[in-house]
Write a protein that holds these residues in place. Structure first.
Motif, PDB file in Angstrom:
ATOM      1  N   GLN A   1       0.843  -1.196   0.000  1.00  0.00           N
ATOM      2  CA  GLN A   1       0.000   0.000   0.000  1.00  0.00           C
ATOM      3  C   GLN A   1       0.874   1.240   0.000  1.00  0.00           C
ATOM      4  N   PHE A   2       0.311   2.359  -0.467  1.00  0.00           N
ATOM      5  CA  PHE A   2       1.012   3.641  -0.493  1.00  0.00           C
ATOM      6  C   PHE A   2      -0.028   4.749  -0.439  1.00  0.00           C
ATOM      7  N   GLU A   3       0.437   5.971  -0.212  1.00  0.00           N
ATOM      8  CA  GLU A   3      -0.430   7.148  -0.293  1.00  0.00           C
ATOM      9  C   GLU A   3       0.059   7.983  -1.460  1.00  0.00           C
ATOM     10  N   PRO A   4      -0.796   8.220  -2.462  1.00  0.00           N
ATOM     11  CA  PRO A   4      -0.360   9.022  -3.607  1.00  0.00           C
ATOM     12  C   PRO A   4      -0.077  10.466  -3.194  1.00  0.00           C
ATOM     13  N   LEU A   5       0.706  11.143  -4.013  1.00  0.00           N
ATOM     14  CA  LEU A   5       1.014  12.547  -3.732  1.00  0.00           C
ATOM     15  C   LEU A   5      -0.277  13.356  -3.698  1.00  0.00           C
ATOM     16  N   ALA A   6      -0.391  14.207  -2.711  1.00  0.00           N
ATOM     17  CA  ALA A   6      -1.564  15.053  -2.557  1.00  0.00           C
ATOM     18  C   ALA A   6      -1.121  16.396  -2.018  1.00  0.00           C
TER      19      ALA A   6
ATOM     20  N   ALA B   1       5.450  28.266  -5.165  1.00  0.00           N
ATOM     21  CA  ALA B   1       5.801  26.850  -5.057  1.00  0.00           C
ATOM     22  C   ALA B   1       4.715  26.131  -4.254  1.00  0.00           C
ATOM     23  N   THR B   2       4.375  24.933  -4.702  1.00  0.00           N
ATOM     24  CA  THR B   2       3.363  24.121  -4.025  1.00  0.00           C
ATOM     25  C   THR B   2       3.973  22.780  -3.672  1.00  0.00           C
ATOM     26  N   LEU B   3       3.841  22.373  -2.419  1.00  0.00           N
ATOM     27  CA  LEU B   3       4.401  21.117  -1.938  1.00  0.00           C
ATOM     28  C   LEU B   3       3.310  20.052  -1.914  1.00  0.00           C
ATOM     29  N   ARG B   4       3.590  18.929  -2.554  1.00  0.00           N
ATOM     30  CA  ARG B   4       2.713  17.762  -2.497  1.00  0.00           C
ATOM     31  C   ARG B   4       3.437  16.692  -1.693  1.00  0.00           C
ATOM     32  N   HIS B   5       2.684  15.891  -0.951  1.00  0.00           N
ATOM     33  CA  HIS B   5       3.324  14.865  -0.135  1.00  0.00           C
ATOM     34  C   HIS B   5       2.533  13.572  -0.182  1.00  0.00           C
ATOM     35  N   GLY B   6       3.228  12.484   0.069  1.00  0.00           N
ATOM     36  CA  GLY B   6       2.614  11.161   0.077  1.00  0.00           C
ATOM     37  C   GLY B   6       3.537  10.189   0.788  1.00  0.00           C
ATOM     38  N   VAL B   7       3.259   8.902   0.590  1.00  0.00           N
ATOM     39  CA  VAL B   7       4.055   7.857   1.211  1.00  0.00           C
ATOM     40  C   VAL B   7       4.411   6.833   0.142  1.00  0.00           C
TER      41      VAL B   7
ATOM     42  N   GLY C   1      10.391   0.235   3.008  1.00  0.00           N
ATOM     43  CA  GLY C   1       9.625   1.188   2.205  1.00  0.00           C
ATOM     44  C   GLY C   1       8.899   2.164   3.113  1.00  0.00           C
ATOM     45  N   GLY C   2       7.855   2.782   2.589  1.00  0.00           N
ATOM     46  CA  GLY C   2       7.039   3.693   3.381  1.00  0.00           C
ATOM     47  C   GLY C   2       7.684   5.031   3.674  1.00  0.00           C
ATOM     48  N   GLU C   3       8.654   5.443   2.830  1.00  0.00           N
ATOM     49  CA  GLU C   3       9.307   6.730   3.047  1.00  0.00           C
ATOM     50  C   GLU C   3       8.314   7.871   2.819  1.00  0.00           C
ATOM     51  N   CYS C   4       8.559   8.967   3.484  1.00  0.00           N
ATOM     52  CA  CYS C   4       7.784  10.196   3.274  1.00  0.00           C
ATOM     53  C   CYS C   4       8.306  10.826   1.980  1.00  0.00           C
ATOM     54  N   VAL C   5       7.430  10.996   0.995  1.00  0.00           N
ATOM     55  CA  VAL C   5       7.811  11.489  -0.326  1.00  0.00           C
ATOM     56  C   VAL C   5       7.127  12.831  -0.569  1.00  0.00           C
ATOM     57  N   MET C   6       7.894  13.774  -1.097  1.00  0.00           N
ATOM     58  CA  MET C   6       7.345  15.095  -1.409  1.00  0.00           C
ATOM     59  C   MET C   6       7.867  15.568  -2.758  1.00  0.00           C
ATOM     60  N   THR C   7       7.071  16.375  -3.425  1.00  0.00           N
ATOM     61  CA  THR C   7       7.543  17.086  -4.611  1.00  0.00           C
ATOM     62  C   THR C   7       7.130  18.532  -4.470  1.00  0.00           C
TER      63      THR C   7
ATOM     64  N   GLY D   1       5.892  -5.247   6.104  1.00  0.00           N
ATOM     65  CA  GLY D   1       5.583  -4.700   7.416  1.00  0.00           C
ATOM     66  C   GLY D   1       4.353  -3.810   7.382  1.00  0.00           C
ATOM     67  N   THR D   2       4.147  -3.088   8.469  1.00  0.00           N
ATOM     68  CA  THR D   2       3.008  -2.179   8.616  1.00  0.00           C
ATOM     69  C   THR D   2       3.528  -0.817   9.036  1.00  0.00           C
ATOM     70  N   ARG D   3       3.082   0.219   8.344  1.00  0.00           N
ATOM     71  CA  ARG D   3       3.527   1.588   8.631  1.00  0.00           C
ATOM     72  C   ARG D   3       2.391   2.337   9.318  1.00  0.00           C
TER      73      ARG D   3
END
Length: 159
Positions: free
Chosen positions: A56-61, A131-137, A86-92, A143-145
């Motif tokens: 599972q993951f969280e898409p960028l939002a 600039a707009t920051l989007r974030h996800g996982v 996995g499960g890193e905090c991802v941002m763009t 494992g379980t995050r």
């Protein structure tokens, strides 16, 4: 607990500089293991608790900023990092007429990321731009995050 109480003892000048420059700041060891366990068990209703299982993951939002301006989002990893892959905090960061700038942070249990949501002005070579920051996982490989998230109004004092 207020944001000022959470950040007590931190270098607030550096924190403000990171928020201004990157739109986010990593806060190592913001919570200890017992605080993480209490949050995961629902001890503080102000936090939204999320659970991601393997694959599972969280898409960028982009969090919607409140009507009165931008906001700060605090995300805390509640799981032990060694118990998952996995499960890193991802941002763009989206910038006009420039490539998006990706960032990823592998957090440890109790580490947090404080993010500014909504558009912010950034000083560029040819003047300010938006600039707009989007974030996800990132995808959890095994494992379980568990994580907790709380939104603070932009006028929340850091100290």
């Amino acid at each position: 607990m207020t944001l000022a109480e959470l950040l007590r003892g931190r270098d607030l000048a550096m924190l403000r500089a990171r928020l201004d420059a990157d739109g986010h700041a990593v806060l190592p060891r913001l919570f200890d293991a017992s605080q993480c366990d209490r949050l995961r068990n629902g001890a503080d209703a102000r936090y939204r608790i999320t659970c991601l299982e393997a694959e599972q993951f969280e898409p960028l939002a982009c969090e919607e900023a409140p009507d009165d301006g931008d906001a700060l989002v605090l995300t805390v990893l509640l799981s032990e990092a060694r118990s998952l892959r996995g499960g890193e905090c991802v941002m763009t960061e989206q910038r006009p007429r420039l490539q998006s700038r990706p960032m990823a942070h592998a957090l440890q249990q109790g580490d947090a990321v404080l993010m500014r949501v909504g558009a912010r002005a950034v000083q560029g070579a040819h003047g300010p731009y938006r600039a707009t920051l989007r974030h996800g996982v990132a995808r959890v490989r095994s494992g379980t995050r568990w994580a907790a998230q709380r939104i603070f109004a932009s006028n929340t004092p850091l100290a």
